[in-house]
Design a protein around this motif. Structure first.
Motif, PDB file in Angstrom:
ATOM      1  N   ALA A 142       0.828  -1.204   0.000  1.00 26.77           N
ATOM      2  CA  ALA A 142       0.000   0.000   0.000  1.00 26.77           C
ATOM      3  C   ALA A 142       0.863   1.255   0.000  1.00 26.77           C
ATOM      4  N   GLU A 143       1.960   1.240   0.793  1.00 24.64           N
ATOM      5  CA  GLU A 143       2.864   2.389   0.820  1.00 24.64           C
ATOM      6  C   GLU A 143       3.507   2.598  -0.545  1.00 24.64           C
ATOM      7  N   ALA A 144       3.925   1.503  -1.192  1.00 24.25           N
ATOM      8  CA  ALA A 144       4.501   1.616  -2.527  1.00 24.25           C
ATOM      9  C   ALA A 144       3.481   2.207  -3.500  1.00 24.25           C
ATOM     10  N   GLY A 145       2.228   1.779  -3.385  1.00 20.81           N
ATOM     11  CA  GLY A 145       1.192   2.314  -4.256  1.00 20.81           C
ATOM     12  C   GLY A 145       0.992   3.801  -4.075  1.00 20.81           C
ATOM     13  N   ARG A 146       1.074   4.260  -2.830  1.00 17.87           N
ATOM     14  CA  ARG A 146       0.939   5.705  -2.577  1.00 17.87           C
ATOM     15  C   ARG A 146       2.142   6.468  -3.107  1.00 17.87           C
ATOM     16  N   ARG A 147       3.336   5.920  -2.934  1.00 24.79           N
ATOM     17  CA  ARG A 147       4.528   6.602  -3.429  1.00 24.79           C
ATOM     18  C   ARG A 147       4.529   6.700  -4.956  1.00 24.79           C
ATOM     19  N   CYS A 398     -12.217  13.826 -17.852  1.00 22.98           N
ATOM     20  CA  CYS A 398     -11.942  12.406 -17.602  1.00 22.98           C
ATOM     21  C   CYS A 398     -10.478  12.193 -17.222  1.00 22.98           C
ATOM     22  N   GLY A 399      -9.576  12.897 -17.903  1.00 25.84           N
ATOM     23  CA  GLY A 399      -8.161  12.773 -17.588  1.00 25.84           C
ATOM     24  C   GLY A 399      -7.860  13.229 -16.172  1.00 25.84           C
ATOM     25  N   ILE A 400      -8.380  14.393 -15.794  1.00 30.26           N
ATOM     26  CA  ILE A 400      -8.147  14.903 -14.444  1.00 30.26           C
ATOM     27  C   ILE A 400      -8.757  13.979 -13.404  1.00 30.26           C
ATOM     28  N   ALA A 401      -9.985  13.496 -13.668  1.00 32.23           N
ATOM     29  CA  ALA A 401     -10.649  12.602 -12.715  1.00 32.23           C
ATOM     30  C   ALA A 401      -9.895  11.292 -12.552  1.00 32.23           C
ATOM     31  N   GLY A 402      -9.421  10.727 -13.664  1.00 34.44           N
ATOM     32  CA  GLY A 402      -8.692   9.466 -13.585  1.00 34.44           C
ATOM     33  C   GLY A 402      -7.394   9.595 -12.815  1.00 34.44           C
ATOM     34  N   VAL A 403      -6.637  10.650 -13.099  1.00 29.44           N
ATOM     35  CA  VAL A 403      -5.371  10.864 -12.395  1.00 29.44           C
ATOM     36  C   VAL A 403      -5.625  11.133 -10.913  1.00 29.44           C
ATOM     37  N   THR A 404      -6.638  11.938 -10.611  1.00 29.40           N
ATOM     38  CA  THR A 404      -6.951  12.257  -9.220  1.00 29.40           C
ATOM     39  C   THR A 404      -7.375  11.014  -8.444  1.00 29.40           C
ATOM     40  N   ALA A 409      -6.255   7.151  -4.211  1.00 27.84           N
ATOM     41  CA  ALA A 409      -6.387   5.757  -3.793  1.00 27.84           C
ATOM     42  C   ALA A 409      -5.062   5.021  -3.748  1.00 27.84           C
ATOM     43  N   GLY A 410      -4.117   5.396  -4.591  1.00 26.94           N
ATOM     44  CA  GLY A 410      -2.849   4.687  -4.677  1.00 26.94           C
ATOM     45  C   GLY A 410      -2.921   3.560  -5.695  1.00 26.94           C
ATOM     46  N   ALA A 411      -1.761   3.181  -6.200  1.00 33.03           N
ATOM     47  CA  ALA A 411      -1.715   2.165  -7.250  1.00 33.03           C
ATOM     48  C   ALA A 411      -1.942   0.760  -6.722  1.00 33.03           C
ATOM     49  N   ALA A 412      -1.981   0.590  -5.386  1.00 32.16           N
ATOM     50  CA  ALA A 412      -2.211  -0.740  -4.823  1.00 32.16           C
ATOM     51  C   ALA A 412      -3.688  -1.074  -4.696  1.00 32.16           C
ATOM     52  N   ASP A 413      -4.557  -0.088  -4.874  1.00 38.04           N
ATOM     53  CA  ASP A 413      -6.000  -0.311  -4.805  1.00 38.04           C
ATOM     54  C   ASP A 413      -6.478  -0.700  -6.202  1.00 38.04           C
ATOM     55  N   LEU A 414      -6.568  -2.005  -6.456  1.00 33.63           N
ATOM     56  CA  LEU A 414      -6.830  -2.474  -7.821  1.00 33.63           C
ATOM     57  C   LEU A 414      -8.165  -1.988  -8.373  1.00 33.63           C
ATOM     58  N   PRO A 415      -9.287  -2.033  -7.611  1.00 32.43           N
ATOM     59  CA  PRO A 415     -10.539  -1.488  -8.172  1.00 32.43           C
ATOM     60  C   PRO A 415     -10.416  -0.018  -8.567  1.00 32.43           C
ATOM     61  N   ALA A 416      -9.727   0.773  -7.720  1.00 32.06           N
ATOM     62  CA  ALA A 416      -9.553   2.191  -8.055  1.00 32.06           C
ATOM     63  C   ALA A 416      -8.678   2.350  -9.280  1.00 32.06           C
ATOM     64  N   VAL A 417      -7.651   1.504  -9.407  1.00 30.77           N
ATOM     65  CA  VAL A 417      -6.779   1.551 -10.574  1.00 30.77           C
ATOM     66  C   VAL A 417      -7.574   1.250 -11.839  1.00 30.77           C
ATOM     67  N   ILE A 418      -8.426   0.240 -11.779  1.00 29.92           N
ATOM     68  CA  ILE A 418      -9.233  -0.114 -12.947  1.00 29.92           C
ATOM     69  C   ILE A 418     -10.131   1.056 -13.349  1.00 29.92           C
ATOM     70  N   CYS A 419     -10.767   1.687 -12.355  1.00 28.04           N
ATOM     71  CA  CYS A 419     -11.627   2.833 -12.658  1.00 28.04           C
ATOM     72  C   CYS A 419     -10.820   4.000 -13.216  1.00 28.04           C
ATOM     73  N   ALA A 420      -9.627   4.244 -12.630  1.00 29.68           N
ATOM     74  CA  ALA A 420      -8.788   5.346 -13.098  1.00 29.68           C
ATOM     75  C   ALA A 420      -8.351   5.116 -14.539  1.00 29.68           C
ATOM     76  N   VAL A 421      -7.924   3.894 -14.845  1.00 25.52           N
ATOM     77  CA  VAL A 421      -7.494   3.586 -16.209  1.00 25.52           C
ATOM     78  C   VAL A 421      -8.666   3.710 -17.180  1.00 25.52           C
ATOM     79  N   ALA A 422      -9.853   3.282 -16.738  1.00 27.01           N
ATOM     80  CA  ALA A 422     -11.034   3.409 -17.599  1.00 27.01           C
ATOM     81  C   ALA A 422     -11.333   4.879 -17.907  1.00 27.01           C
ATOM     82  N   LEU A 423     -11.220   5.738 -16.886  1.00 28.37           N
ATOM     83  CA  LEU A 423     -11.458   7.166 -17.115  1.00 28.37           C
ATOM     84  C   LEU A 423     -10.406   7.759 -18.053  1.00 28.37           C
ATOM     85  N   LEU A 424      -9.153   7.374 -17.851  1.00 26.01           N
ATOM     86  CA  LEU A 424      -8.089   7.884 -18.717  1.00 26.01           C
ATOM     87  C   LEU A 424      -8.233   7.368 -20.143  1.00 26.01           C
TER      88      LEU A 424
END
Length: 436
Positions: A142-147, A398-404, A409-424
């Protein structure tokens, strides 16, 4: 339309033509600023071995008194946005000269920022998910995902600010002083509300400080405070006086309660950070003639062009590379001295060299993503008129929302990552296609 502004107020037309045609020094500033950011992030990645053999993580420079004066030198984000404003206005006026619209400008900029971010976030999420499945410590993952996602604040802000270039350029040409005054007053007012009330207004500075720095970049492009060696009216003594006055104003803010640490002033951005940007504006004007001479040499020019071509890739991937290097050192049993010990300082140069040795080939390997984004941008016919403008605005959102989302959430939160990538991905798709 010429790239020279139609309302030159701060320099004569000859100076504006010379400045508009010569921006190698600005490219050099952007490349050097990027290098400083990457090196600073690498130095701030503290890692050590816990008594039980586990891995500990910390921010190496946080809370160190000696770092406060250093932060006045290494905090280059205002300078980067000033240089970005110069480059953005230059590109926008060139596109206007070709008959392109504001929508064309925003679409090109959005695609070049959104697609590489989607790839980085998606791949990082998959790697961290694999590490979790393999039994890695959940807190460390989780820390790595936040970094990994922490530097993405810049991408979200830069996407929004650069999308406003056509609008802000029009305000710059018609209401130059008023636009600067309103932004500066809003920055100071937001700080005062944050410091003296309980209102959660601090992060409004993201939408005020950085557009203000961009407007200062517009001023530089149009010859404000241009040195005499570049055809302007300002002597070195005048530029040093301007930098000194701005430094005095910054010291006054610190004495009135603003943080002295310029990295603290970054989150959220404050009036102190804006004044540091003014100092950097005058110092850059002072240095530009020498930078211009340096950039006329073939080797520096080629190096700066190469750095600019891979800038976004380097910025997006330097933290994953840093964390990968930490993981390799930990797994292989290599020394991980505690931050600020003699052993830690002794290994910083090899550490930075190792980071560069990994980031550079990674950037070259992943450079195809940026080239692919440009091919995708030109690959389809765009919808006409208002429909294209609406698609472009939605692409930026969509770009701003996905990056935000990935940032929070961090890159370790897989559901959030999927949503972020979908928005991007949606933003990239909406911004793809050929303009008028």
């Amino acid at each position: 339309m010429s790239v020279v502004p139609t309302h030159p107020r701060s320099a004569d037309r000859t100076v504006l033509v010379r400045i508009a045609e010569r921006d190698g020094s600005i490219d050099a500033v952007r490349a050097l600023s990027l290098l400083v950011v990457v090196m600073l992030h690498a130095l701030m990645a503290g890692a050590g071995r816990a008594p039980d053999g586990g891995l500990t993580a910390s921010v190496a420079m946080a809370g160190e008194g000696w770092f406060v004066p250093v932060s006045w030198v290494v905090q280059v984000m205002p300078l980067f946005f000033i240089a970005g404003g110069f480059a953005g206005l230059h590109q926008w006026r060139r596109m206007q000269g070709r008959g392109d619209s504001a929508v064309d400008y925003v679409r090109v900029r959005a695609m070049r920022l959104i697609l590489p971010a989607a790839v980085m976030i998606g791949l990082s999420g998959l790697v961290l998910a694999g590490a979790s499945a393999a039994g890695a410590d959940g807190e460390l993952v989780a820390e790595a995902g936040r970094r990994i996602t922490q530097p993405l604040w810049f991408l979200a802000v830069y996407l929004g600010v650069t999308s406003l270039v056509p609008v802000m350029a029009r305000l710059h040409e018609r209401h130059r002083a008023l636009t600067l005054a309103v932004l500066a007053a809003a920055v100071l007012g937001t700080d005062l509300l944050r410091m003296h009330t309980d209102l959660p207004v601090g992060y409004l500075g993201l939408g005020l400080v950085w557009p203000l720095m961009q407007q200062i970049g517009f001023l530089m492009h149009d010859g404000a405070c241009a040195p005499r060696s570049a055809g302007g009216r300002w002597t070195p003594a005048m530029l040093l006086t301007g930098a000194g006055l701005a430094t005095g104003g910054l010291a006054a803010l610190v004495s009135c309660g603003w943080p002295a640490d310029m990295l603290v002033n970054l989150n959220p951005p404050t009036a102190a950070l804006a004044l540091l940007g003014v100092v950097q504006f005058f110092l850059l004007q002072l240095a530009r003639p020498a930078l211009d001479r340096w950039m006329r040499r073939p080797r520096p020019a080629r190096a700066v062009r190469a750095a600019g071509a891979h800038a976004m890739t380097v910025y997006l991937w330097h933290m994953p590379v840093v964390l990968l290097l930490v993981a390799v050192l930990w797994v292989t049993g290599m020394p991980l001295p505690d931050p600020h010990t003699a052993a830690w300082w002794a290994t910083r140069l090899p550490w930075l060299a190792a980071v560069c040795a990994l980031v550079v080939p990674a950037a070259l390997l992943l450079a195809g993503i940026e080239r692919g984004s440009r091919r995708a941008q030109a690959g389809r016919a765009a919808a006409p008129g208002a429909r294209l403008a609406a698609r472009t605005a939605l692409a930026v959102l969509c770009g701003i929302a996905g990056v935000t989302l990935a940032l929070l959430a961090g890159a370790a939160d897989l559901p959030a990552v999927i949503c972020a990538v979908a928005l991007l991905a949606a933003g990239a798709g909406l911004s793809a296609g050929r303009g008028r």
